[in-house]
Design an enzyme around this catalytic site. Structure first.
Site, PDB file in Angstrom:
ATOM      1  N   TYR A  53      23.502  -1.770  29.909  1.00 45.70           N
ATOM      2  CA  TYR A  53      22.030  -1.606  29.850  1.00 45.70           C
ATOM      3  C   TYR A  53      21.432  -1.495  31.249  1.00 45.70           C
ATOM      4  CZ  TYR A  53      22.222  -2.039  24.901  1.00 45.70           C
ATOM      5  OH  TYR A  53      22.513  -1.773  23.577  1.00 45.70           O
ATOM      6  N   ARG A  56      21.652   2.132  32.110  1.00 42.04           N
ATOM      7  CA  ARG A  56      20.671   2.966  31.390  1.00 42.04           C
ATOM      8  C   ARG A  56      19.262   2.710  31.921  1.00 42.04           C
ATOM      9  NH1 ARG A  56      21.693   1.899  25.260  1.00 42.04           N
ATOM     10  NH2 ARG A  56      20.006   3.418  24.964  1.00 42.04           N
ATOM     11  N   ASN A  89      13.740   4.810  20.269  1.00 45.01           N
ATOM     12  CA  ASN A  89      14.244   4.888  21.640  1.00 45.01           C
ATOM     13  C   ASN A  89      13.806   3.675  22.440  1.00 45.01           C
ATOM     14  OD1 ASN A  89      15.149   7.385  20.819  1.00 45.01           O
ATOM     15  ND2 ASN A  89      13.427   8.502  21.734  1.00 45.01           N
ATOM     16  N   ASP A  91      13.723   3.966  25.827  1.00 49.38           N
ATOM     17  CA  ASP A  91      13.209   4.464  27.113  1.00 49.38           C
ATOM     18  C   ASP A  91      11.677   4.385  27.105  1.00 49.38           C
ATOM     19  OD1 ASP A  91      14.023   7.636  25.757  1.00 49.38           O
ATOM     20  OD2 ASP A  91      11.971   6.977  26.117  1.00 49.38           O
ATOM     21  N   HIS A 106      13.133  -0.658  18.191  1.00 48.68           N
ATOM     22  CA  HIS A 106      14.435  -1.143  18.665  1.00 48.68           C
ATOM     23  C   HIS A 106      14.344  -1.750  20.057  1.00 48.68           C
ATOM     24  CE1 HIS A 106      16.665   1.705  15.688  1.00 48.68           C
ATOM     25  NE2 HIS A 106      16.217   0.599  15.111  1.00 48.68           N
ATOM     26  N   CYS A 133      15.700 -17.197  33.953  1.00 52.48           N
ATOM     27  CA  CYS A 133      14.506 -16.781  33.205  1.00 52.48           C
ATOM     28  C   CYS A 133      13.260 -17.171  34.018  1.00 52.48           C
ATOM     29  CB  CYS A 133      14.484 -17.507  31.854  1.00 52.48           C
ATOM     30  SG  CYS A 133      12.892 -17.440  31.014  1.00 52.48           S
ATOM     31  N   ASN A 198      14.003  18.792  14.275  1.00 58.13           N
ATOM     32  CA  ASN A 198      15.275  18.328  14.814  1.00 58.13           C
ATOM     33  C   ASN A 198      16.143  19.519  15.201  1.00 58.13           C
ATOM     34  OD1 ASN A 198      16.655  15.719  15.281  1.00 58.13           O
ATOM     35  ND2 ASN A 198      18.255  16.621  13.973  1.00 58.13           N
TER      36      ASN A 198
HETATM   37  C1  BV8 Z   1      19.278  -4.034  10.382  1.00 62.18           C
HETATM   38  C2  BV8 Z   1      18.907   0.128  20.246  1.00 62.18           C
HETATM   39  C3  BV8 Z   1      18.909  -5.848   8.895  1.00 62.18           C
HETATM   40  C4  BV8 Z   1      19.898  -0.337  21.216  1.00 62.18           C
HETATM   41  C5  BV8 Z   1      19.947   0.945  18.222  1.00 62.18           C
HETATM   42  C6  BV8 Z   1      25.836   0.470   5.966  1.00 62.18           C
HETATM   43  C7  BV8 Z   1      24.944   1.322   5.345  1.00 62.18           C
HETATM   44  C8  BV8 Z   1      23.616   1.365   5.731  1.00 62.18           C
HETATM   45  C9  BV8 Z   1      23.150   0.554   6.757  1.00 62.18           C
HETATM   46  C10 BV8 Z   1      24.040  -0.273   7.385  1.00 62.18           C
HETATM   47  C11 BV8 Z   1      25.375  -0.331   6.994  1.00 62.18           C
HETATM   48  N1  BV8 Z   1      25.985  -1.230   7.784  1.00 62.18           N
HETATM   49  C12 BV8 Z   1      25.085  -1.763   8.654  1.00 62.18           C
HETATM   50  C13 BV8 Z   1      23.894  -1.198   8.404  1.00 62.18           C
HETATM   51  C14 BV8 Z   1      22.639  -1.484   9.114  1.00 62.18           C
HETATM   52  C15 BV8 Z   1      22.650  -0.807  10.469  1.00 62.18           C
HETATM   53  C16 BV8 Z   1      22.898   0.679  10.332  1.00 62.18           C
HETATM   54  O1  BV8 Z   1      22.034   1.415   9.917  1.00 62.18           O
HETATM   55  N2  BV8 Z   1      24.118   1.091  10.703  1.00 62.18           N
HETATM   56  C17 BV8 Z   1      24.461   2.498  10.597  1.00 62.18           C
HETATM   57  C18 BV8 Z   1      25.296   2.888  11.825  1.00 62.18           C
HETATM   58  C19 BV8 Z   1      25.197   2.715   9.306  1.00 62.18           C
HETATM   59  N3  BV8 Z   1      21.327  -1.032  11.023  1.00 62.18           N
HETATM   60  C20 BV8 Z   1      21.080  -2.147  11.711  1.00 62.18           C
HETATM   61  O2  BV8 Z   1      21.913  -2.976  12.003  1.00 62.18           O
HETATM   62  C21 BV8 Z   1      19.623  -2.379  12.080  1.00 62.18           C
HETATM   63  N4  BV8 Z   1      19.235  -3.683  11.655  1.00 62.18           N
HETATM   64  O3  BV8 Z   1      19.673  -3.326   9.493  1.00 62.18           O
HETATM   65  O4  BV8 Z   1      18.812  -5.333  10.204  1.00 62.18           O
HETATM   66  C22 BV8 Z   1      17.683  -5.596   8.123  1.00 62.18           C
HETATM   67  C23 BV8 Z   1      16.811  -4.587   8.439  1.00 62.18           C
HETATM   68  C24 BV8 Z   1      15.694  -4.369   7.666  1.00 62.18           C
HETATM   69  C25 BV8 Z   1      15.435  -5.162   6.605  1.00 62.18           C
HETATM   70  C26 BV8 Z   1      16.316  -6.180   6.311  1.00 62.18           C
HETATM   71  C27 BV8 Z   1      17.429  -6.405   7.057  1.00 62.18           C
HETATM   72  C28 BV8 Z   1      19.410  -2.309  13.561  1.00 62.18           C
HETATM   73  C29 BV8 Z   1      19.718  -0.931  14.068  1.00 62.18           C
HETATM   74  C30 BV8 Z   1      19.282  -0.791  15.521  1.00 62.18           C
HETATM   75  C31 BV8 Z   1      20.484  -0.604  16.412  1.00 62.18           C
HETATM   76  N5  BV8 Z   1      20.023  -0.274  17.760  1.00 62.18           N
HETATM   77  N6  BV8 Z   1      19.477   1.198  19.448  1.00 62.18           N
HETATM   78  C32 BV8 Z   1      20.189   0.713  22.236  1.00 62.18           C
HETATM   79  O5  BV8 Z   1      19.528   1.756  22.301  1.00 62.18           O
HETATM   80  O6  BV8 Z   1      21.130   0.451  23.006  1.00 62.18           O
HETATM   81  S1  BV8 Z   1      20.404   2.222  17.223  1.00 62.18           S
HETATM   82  C33 BV8 Z   1      20.510   3.714  18.089  1.00 62.18           C
HETATM   83  O7  BV8 Z   1      20.969   4.687  17.164  1.00 62.18           O
HETATM   84  C34 BV8 Z   1      19.180   4.242  18.510  1.00 62.18           C
HETATM   85  O8  BV8 Z   1      18.251   3.279  18.822  1.00 62.18           O
HETATM   86  C35 BV8 Z   1      18.686   5.000  17.341  1.00 62.18           C
HETATM   87  O9  BV8 Z   1      17.799   4.222  16.626  1.00 62.18           O
HETATM   88  C36 BV8 Z   1      19.834   5.072  16.450  1.00 62.18           C
HETATM   89  C37 BV8 Z   1      19.931   6.445  15.840  1.00 62.18           C
HETATM   90  O10 BV8 Z   1      20.134   7.325  16.828  1.00 62.18           O
HETATM   91  P1  BV8 Z   1      19.175   8.608  16.975  1.00 62.18           P
HETATM   92  O11 BV8 Z   1      17.970   8.194  17.723  1.00 62.18           O
HETATM   93  O12 BV8 Z   1      18.967   9.281  15.676  1.00 62.18           O
HETATM   94  O13 BV8 Z   1      20.110   9.432  17.912  1.00 62.18           O
HETATM   95  P2  BV8 Z   1      21.392  10.262  17.469  1.00 62.18           P
HETATM   96  O14 BV8 Z   1      22.176  10.552  18.693  1.00 62.18           O
HETATM   97  O15 BV8 Z   1      22.049   9.609  16.306  1.00 62.18           O
HETATM   98  O16 BV8 Z   1      20.735  11.614  16.935  1.00 62.18           O
HETATM   99  C38 BV8 Z   1      20.021  12.443  17.834  1.00 62.18           C
HETATM  100  C39 BV8 Z   1      19.471  13.572  17.006  1.00 62.18           C
HETATM  101  O17 BV8 Z   1      18.682  14.397  17.851  1.00 62.18           O
HETATM  102  C40 BV8 Z   1      20.558  14.443  16.417  1.00 62.18           C
HETATM  103  O18 BV8 Z   1      20.233  14.732  15.069  1.00 62.18           O
HETATM  104  C41 BV8 Z   1      20.500  15.714  17.272  1.00 62.18           C
HETATM  105  O19 BV8 Z   1      20.797  16.874  16.497  1.00 62.18           O
HETATM  106  C42 BV8 Z   1      19.058  15.731  17.679  1.00 62.18           C
HETATM  107  N7  BV8 Z   1      18.821  16.407  18.955  1.00 62.18           N
HETATM  108  C43 BV8 Z   1      19.622  16.436  20.056  1.00 62.18           C
HETATM  109  N8  BV8 Z   1      19.016  17.157  21.013  1.00 62.18           N
HETATM  110  C44 BV8 Z   1      17.809  17.544  20.531  1.00 62.18           C
HETATM  111  C45 BV8 Z   1      17.674  17.062  19.220  1.00 62.18           C
HETATM  112  N9  BV8 Z   1      16.596  17.305  18.454  1.00 62.18           N
HETATM  113  C46 BV8 Z   1      15.597  18.025  19.015  1.00 62.18           C
HETATM  114  N10 BV8 Z   1      15.647  18.522  20.270  1.00 62.18           N
HETATM  115  C47 BV8 Z   1      16.727  18.317  21.049  1.00 62.18           C
HETATM  116  N11 BV8 Z   1      16.752  18.822  22.294  1.00 62.18           N
END
Ligand code: BV8
Length: 225
Positions: A53, A56, A89, A91, A106, A133, A198
């Site tokens: 981190y 980043r 994000n 950032d 997040h 802290c 997207n």
């Molecule tokens: C939670 C912060 C409990 C840190 C991040 C099984 C099934 C379903 C869900 C789960 C499961 N097992 C576990 C879970 C829950 C889990 C989850 O969803 N896991 C996934 C992997 C299956 N989620 C969690 O744990 C969350 N917490 O569930 O708590 C709860 C919640 C609610 C209610 C009750 C209980 C916490 C998740 C947060 C994790 N932290 N980031 C850090 O940044 O270091 S996640 C990280 O990935 C990002 O923050 C972002 O949110 C996330 C998704 O990424 P994207 O932003 O979409 O980026 P990605 O690269 O994936 O995609 C980019 C897109 O942009 C692409 O589509 C690409 O085509 C497009 N693109 C690229 N260039 C361009 C573009 N589009 C336009 N123009 C361009 N130029």
């Protein structure tokens, strides 16, 4: 005035030079996400996570908002609080483009959280060197970001905004991570129009009334105009 809710993901910052998570063949700046973005990873190897981190956070100095961020800031200037930007994000590019009504579900790279006293502090330096802290003095600071398995911030406020939305726009997210990936269904349930902007169809593309594919730097200014 129609209520607009915009969700942004890493794709909106891609043209600013901020790496996305899933375009880099599953590696996140050389790491597997489960090795660096979970509480377990922090317990297992605190210095590696802090350095990940810190790197980043330091990289933010070398990037700038792109036309997509600027278009959303222009839209906010036009409609004020009728627009809420929910970003996945960590950032600060929305803010640097001029957006003020931004919800970081997040967390934020430029904030540190004390695990001992719960204090949150603006932080633009390193955390790996075990700084104490500012509040309680204990060396127990972590990045103020939401890791996998942790509860995202302000979900109640998000749910309230989605239930009042007339239009929900998802920009630059793969729809791979919950609960953010489920927001479109919440908005649909309450009768909102839904639009995806997207680079390519996301995992939830089929859930949107309309999907436009291309670069955010082109699509968002065209949509806002
Ligand atoms: C939670 C912060 C409990 C840190 C991040 C099984 C099934 C379903 C869900 C789960 C499961 N097992 C576990 C879970 C829950 C889990 C989850 O969803 N896991 C996934 C992997 C299956 N989620 C969690 O744990 C969350 N917490 O569930 O708590 C709860 C919640 C609610 C209610 C009750 C209980 C916490 C998740 C947060 C994790 N932290 N980031 C850090 O940044 O270091 S996640 C990280 O990935 C990002 O923050 C972002 O949110 C996330 C998704 O990424 P994207 O932003 O979409 O980026 P990605 O690269 O994936 O995609 C980019 C897109 O942009 C692409 O589509 C690409 O085509 C497009 N693109 C690229 N260039 C361009 C573009 N589009 C336009 N123009 C361009 N130029």
């Amino acid at each position: 005035m129609p209520q607009l809710v915009v969700l942004t993901g890493a794709g909106i910052s891609a043209e600013s030079g901020v790496p996305t998570f899933r375009d880099a063949d599953g590696l996140w700046e050389g790491h597997h996400v489960e090795d660096v973005a979970t509480p377990e990873a922090f317990e297992r190897d605190r210095p590696t996570v802090q350095r990940f981190y810190d790197a980043r956070r330091a990289a933010l100095a070398g990037v700038a908002p792109n036309p997509a961020h600027q278009a959303l800031a222009d839209l906010e200037r036009a409609v004020g609080e009728d627009l809420l930007v929910i970003t996945q994000n960590i950032d600060d590019l929305h803010e640097r483009a001029g957006s003020r009504h931004v919800l970081h579900m997040h967390g934020e790279l430029l904030k540190a959280l004390c695990r001992t006293c719960g204090g949150r502090y603006a932080w633009d330096g390193e955390l790996v060197s075990e700084p104490g802290c500012p509040g309680c003095g204990v060396a127990d600071l972590r990045p103020d970001v939401v890791w996998f398995g942790e509860m995202p911030y302000e979900l109640d406020r998000i749910a309230a905004a989605l239930s009042k939305a007339d239009l929900f726009v998802s920009i630059g997210t793969s729809g791979a991570v919950y609960p953010a990936a489920g927001f479109v269904q919440h908005a649909l349930m309450y009768g909102a129009r839904t639009l995806e902007l997207n680079l390519e169809p996301s995992e939830g593309s089929h859930l949107f009334h309309e999907a436009r594919h291309g670069r955010a730097g082109d699509l968002v200014p065209a949509w806002v105009r």
